[in-house]
Write a protein that holds these residues in place. Structure first.
Motif, PDB file in Angstrom:
ATOM      1  N   ASP A  92       0.845  -1.192   0.000  1.00 21.48           N
ATOM      2  CA  ASP A  92       0.000   0.000   0.000  1.00 21.48           C
ATOM      3  C   ASP A  92       0.887   1.252   0.000  1.00 21.48           C
ATOM      4  O   ASP A  92       1.776   1.383   0.845  1.00 21.48           O
ATOM      5  CB  ASP A  92      -0.909  -0.003   1.232  1.00 21.48           C
ATOM      6  CG  ASP A  92      -1.848   1.192   1.236  1.00 21.48           C
ATOM      7  OD1 ASP A  92      -2.396   1.512   0.167  1.00 21.48           O
ATOM      8  OD2 ASP A  92      -1.990   1.837   2.305  1.00 21.48           O
ATOM      9  N   VAL A  93       0.654   2.121  -0.952  1.00 25.84           N
ATOM     10  CA  VAL A  93       1.474   3.330  -1.081  1.00 25.84           C
ATOM     11  C   VAL A  93       0.627   4.542  -0.713  1.00 25.84           C
ATOM     12  O   VAL A  93      -0.249   4.948  -1.477  1.00 25.84           O
ATOM     13  CB  VAL A  93       2.025   3.486  -2.516  1.00 25.84           C
ATOM     14  CG1 VAL A  93       2.926   4.711  -2.613  1.00 25.84           C
ATOM     15  CG2 VAL A  93       2.767   2.237  -2.954  1.00 25.84           C
ATOM     16  N   PRO A  94       0.846   5.145   0.464  1.00 27.91           N
ATOM     17  CA  PRO A  94       0.093   6.339   0.879  1.00 27.91           C
ATOM     18  C   PRO A  94       0.320   7.495  -0.100  1.00 27.91           C
ATOM     19  O   PRO A  94       1.321   7.529  -0.833  1.00 27.91           O
ATOM     20  CB  PRO A  94       0.667   6.667   2.263  1.00 27.91           C
ATOM     21  CG  PRO A  94       1.311   5.404   2.726  1.00 27.91           C
ATOM     22  CD  PRO A  94       1.807   4.712   1.485  1.00 27.91           C
ATOM     23  N   ASP A  95      -0.583   8.457  -0.069  1.00 23.93           N
ATOM     24  CA  ASP A  95      -0.502   9.580  -1.003  1.00 23.93           C
ATOM     25  C   ASP A  95       0.793  10.366  -0.850  1.00 23.93           C
ATOM     26  O   ASP A  95       1.374  10.826  -1.842  1.00 23.93           O
ATOM     27  CB  ASP A  95      -1.704  10.523  -0.794  1.00 23.93           C
ATOM     28  CG  ASP A  95      -3.002   9.902  -1.271  1.00 23.93           C
ATOM     29  OD1 ASP A  95      -2.941   8.908  -2.042  1.00 23.93           O
ATOM     30  OD2 ASP A  95      -4.080  10.397  -0.880  1.00 23.93           O
ATOM     31  N   ASP A  96       1.252  10.548   0.404  1.00 25.35           N
ATOM     32  CA  ASP A  96       2.464  11.346   0.581  1.00 25.35           C
ATOM     33  C   ASP A  96       3.685  10.631   0.020  1.00 25.35           C
ATOM     34  O   ASP A  96       4.578  11.255  -0.568  1.00 25.35           O
ATOM     35  CB  ASP A  96       2.675  11.697   2.053  1.00 25.35           C
ATOM     36  CG  ASP A  96       2.816  10.450   2.935  1.00 25.35           C
ATOM     37  OD1 ASP A  96       2.269   9.392   2.555  1.00 25.35           O
ATOM     38  OD2 ASP A  96       3.472  10.545   3.994  1.00 25.35           O
ATOM     39  N   VAL A  97       3.728   9.303   0.136  1.00 26.11           N
ATOM     40  CA  VAL A  97       4.842   8.538  -0.429  1.00 26.11           C
ATOM     41  C   VAL A  97       4.745   8.514  -1.951  1.00 26.11           C
ATOM     42  O   VAL A  97       5.745   8.639  -2.662  1.00 26.11           O
ATOM     43  CB  VAL A  97       4.854   7.100   0.130  1.00 26.11           C
ATOM     44  CG1 VAL A  97       5.942   6.269  -0.553  1.00 26.11           C
ATOM     45  CG2 VAL A  97       5.060   7.116   1.634  1.00 26.11           C
ATOM     46  N   ARG A  98       3.507   8.368  -2.445  1.00 27.27           N
ATOM     47  CA  ARG A  98       3.308   8.398  -3.911  1.00 27.27           C
ATOM     48  C   ARG A  98       3.783   9.729  -4.478  1.00 27.27           C
ATOM     49  O   ARG A  98       4.438   9.772  -5.526  1.00 27.27           O
ATOM     50  CB  ARG A  98       1.831   8.172  -4.227  1.00 27.27           C
ATOM     51  CG  ARG A  98       1.509   8.086  -5.714  1.00 27.27           C
ATOM     52  CD  ARG A  98       0.025   7.806  -5.921  1.00 27.27           C
ATOM     53  NE  ARG A  98      -0.342   6.502  -5.368  1.00 27.27           N
ATOM     54  CZ  ARG A  98      -0.220   5.355  -6.031  1.00 27.27           C
ATOM     55  NH1 ARG A  98       0.259   5.363  -7.269  1.00 27.27           N
ATOM     56  NH2 ARG A  98      -0.579   4.224  -5.473  1.00 27.27           N
TER      57      ARG A  98
END
Length: 291
Positions: free
Chosen positions: A252-258
């Motif tokens: 799962d890739v959170p928005d901030d990491v994306r």
């Protein structure tokens, strides 16, 4: 020694000899023989036993066997040439070809244009030469892109003498987009003929758009821009592939990491993350190991 402006003007006319005919006929109101045959002639000529005479450019109208008219094009940026020399040019070429001869002077400076516009007394009784002179005031202010596209040579000269008017430069630049095959050489003509501040305006207009640019300065920066654009494109593709790999592995890739990955322009960093993404058990492992 000829200047860049002098050389550019010569190339402008030699590239399209018909331009000299159009200047004399349309701008200076001179009647010339109606013929589709317009060609360059050797610009060094003589009438032995005199010395060789070398003009900037010689253009001949009509067939080689029976020339109808000759035009001597001279670029004069100062008053250093003795006007009588121009009369000698015309007389020598008349003797050589046996047809009427016009001397056309292109003078970017008003004072120089006025100096050579005076009838020239050759020193030979009855022979006075009236040169045709195109000075700054005779070159139209071309601000219509369609008009500029119809005559890029005249538009390039308009940039040379009226280029401090932004609309003149914009019309010329817009005209180049409609004549792609001619754009490089005509841009170089205008750039070489213009004052530094006009060159800067040309650079500003051309580099602020998606149009190709051709001056030495612009080529350097445009090339640099292409390299930077290619690097940016590779980084974007690497970021996209990294996100695909992470998604395929079920992470799962959170928005901030994306956002961190998508905006990263460091290709080496992205490739390092990509390598670790193949085995990382979590996003924390991915970033911790990359430190």
């Amino acid at each position: 020694m000829p200047s860049p402006r002098h050389d550019a003007l010569i190339r402008l006319f030699s590239n399209r000899p018909q331009l000299a005919v159009e200047v004399l006929r349309d701008l200076l109101g001179m009647e010339l023989p109606a013929t589709p045959l317009v060609r360059l002639e050797q610009s060094t000529f003589n009438t032995r036993p005199s010395d060789d005479i070398e003009a900037d450019l010689v253009i001949v109208l009509g067939p080689p066997q029976t020339p109808a008219h000759a035009i001597i094009v001279e670029i004069q940026q100062d008053k250093s040439k003795n006007p009588r020399q121009l009369a000698r040019y015309a007389a020598a070429l008349w003797l050589l070809l046996g047809c009427d001869v016009t001397v056309l002077l292109i003078c970017p400076d008003r004072g120089v244009a006025a100096h050579y516009a005076v009838p020239i007394d050759s020193g030979l009784t009855g022979y006075r030469l009236q040169a045709q002179v195109l000075g700054p005031d005779g070159i139209p202010v071309i601000t219509d892109p369609q008009e500029a596209a119809a005559n890029l040579g005249l538009s390039a000269m308009a940039v040379m003498v009226h280029g401090r008017d932004r609309k003149v430069v914009e019309a010329f630049a817009t005209a180049l987009t409609a004549r792609d095959e001619h754009a490089p050489k005509y841009y170089e003509y205008a750039y070489s003929m213009s004052a530094p501040e006009v060159r800067h305006l040309l650079e500003e207009i051309m580099t602020s758009t998606d149009w190709p640019v051709y001056s030495p300065f612009a080529r350097e920066h445009y090339g640099r821009g292409l390299d930077e654009g290619r690097a940016e494109g590779k980084a974007e593709e690497a970021a996209r592939m990294l996100l695909l790999v992470l998604g395929a592995r079920g992470l799962d890739v959170p928005d901030d990491v994306r956002a961190q990955i998508s905006t990263c322009a460091d290709l080496a960093q992205l490739e390092s993350w990509m390598t670790r993404a193949a085995t990382a058990q979590s996003l924390q492992d991915l970033f911790d190991q990359s430190g």
